[in-house]
Design a protein around this motif. Structure first.
Motif, PDB file in Angstrom:
ATOM      1  N   MET A   1       0.850  -1.184   0.000  1.00  0.00           N
ATOM      2  CA  MET A   1       0.000   0.000   0.000  1.00  0.00           C
ATOM      3  C   MET A   1       0.891   1.241   0.000  1.00  0.00           C
ATOM      4  O   MET A   1       1.878   1.315   0.714  1.00  0.00           O
ATOM      5  CB  MET A   1      -0.907  -0.026   1.236  1.00  0.00           C
ATOM      6  N   ALA A   2       0.524   2.198  -0.787  1.00  0.00           N
ATOM      7  CA  ALA A   2       1.320   3.417  -0.898  1.00  0.00           C
ATOM      8  C   ALA A   2       1.188   4.266   0.359  1.00  0.00           C
ATOM      9  O   ALA A   2       0.130   4.345   0.967  1.00  0.00           O
ATOM     10  CB  ALA A   2       0.871   4.224  -2.103  1.00  0.00           C
ATOM     11  N   ASP A   3       2.292   4.887   0.747  1.00  0.00           N
ATOM     12  CA  ASP A   3       2.271   5.762   1.916  1.00  0.00           C
ATOM     13  C   ASP A   3       1.671   7.120   1.590  1.00  0.00           C
ATOM     14  O   ASP A   3       1.103   7.771   2.450  1.00  0.00           O
ATOM     15  CB  ASP A   3       3.685   5.967   2.448  1.00  0.00           C
ATOM     16  N   LYS A   4       1.816   7.579   0.345  1.00  0.00           N
ATOM     17  CA  LYS A   4       1.338   8.892  -0.060  1.00  0.00           C
ATOM     18  C   LYS A   4       0.562   8.774  -1.359  1.00  0.00           C
ATOM     19  O   LYS A   4       0.888   7.960  -2.216  1.00  0.00           O
ATOM     20  CB  LYS A   4       2.499   9.863  -0.230  1.00  0.00           C
ATOM     21  N   VAL A   5      -0.427   9.640  -1.494  1.00  0.00           N
ATOM     22  CA  VAL A   5      -1.215   9.680  -2.720  1.00  0.00           C
ATOM     23  C   VAL A   5      -0.673  10.816  -3.581  1.00  0.00           C
ATOM     24  O   VAL A   5      -0.432  11.913  -3.093  1.00  0.00           O
ATOM     25  CB  VAL A   5      -2.713   9.927  -2.398  1.00  0.00           C
ATOM     26  N   SER A   6      -0.515  10.557  -4.847  1.00  0.00           N
ATOM     27  CA  SER A   6      -0.010  11.575  -5.765  1.00  0.00           C
ATOM     28  C   SER A   6      -1.077  12.631  -6.039  1.00  0.00           C
ATOM     29  O   SER A   6      -2.268  12.426  -5.776  1.00  0.00           O
ATOM     30  CB  SER A   6       0.408  10.928  -7.082  1.00  0.00           C
ATOM     31  N   ILE A   7      -0.657  13.745  -6.596  1.00  0.00           N
ATOM     32  CA  ILE A   7      -1.589  14.790  -7.001  1.00  0.00           C
ATOM     33  C   ILE A   7      -2.581  14.214  -8.015  1.00  0.00           C
ATOM     34  O   ILE A   7      -3.779  14.506  -7.959  1.00  0.00           O
ATOM     35  CB  ILE A   7      -0.830  16.005  -7.594  1.00  0.00           C
ATOM     36  N   GLU A   8      -2.102  13.388  -8.913  1.00  0.00           N
ATOM     37  CA  GLU A   8      -2.973  12.761  -9.904  1.00  0.00           C
ATOM     38  C   GLU A   8      -4.011  11.864  -9.228  1.00  0.00           C
ATOM     39  O   GLU A   8      -5.170  11.823  -9.640  1.00  0.00           O
ATOM     40  CB  GLU A   8      -2.161  11.947 -10.916  1.00  0.00           C
TER      41      GLU A   8
END
Length: 76
Positions: A1-8
């Motif tokens: 699972m990603a720690d951060k969500v991108s702007i996209e």
């Protein structure tokens, strides 16, 4: 699972919420006597208003996210 969500990723999520908000507003306009539909449209507005405020505080471009429109005019 990603720690951060991108702007996209944020823009995609916000886009989905905006789409549903617009649908809720149209449903509310179609049946003004249905208080549930009015409340649903208002709830989407409030969620988007919170998102807009939080993104602005973090200096994230509202244009890049897709929240650079007049929420009040379009959703209320």
């Amino acid at each position: 699972m990603a720690d951060k969500v991108s702007i996209e990723g944020i823009a995609y999520i916000v886009g989905r919420i905006v789409e549903r908000a617009r649908e809720a507003v149209e449903e509310s306009k179609d049946n003004r006597e249905d208080v549930f539909k009015d409340g649903r449209a208002l709830a989407y507005y409030e969620v988007l208003d919170i998102l807009r405020t939080e993104l602005s505080v973090r200096e994230i471009s509202l244009e890049e996210i897709g929240l650079d429109f007049d929420l009040e005019k379009e959703l209320l």
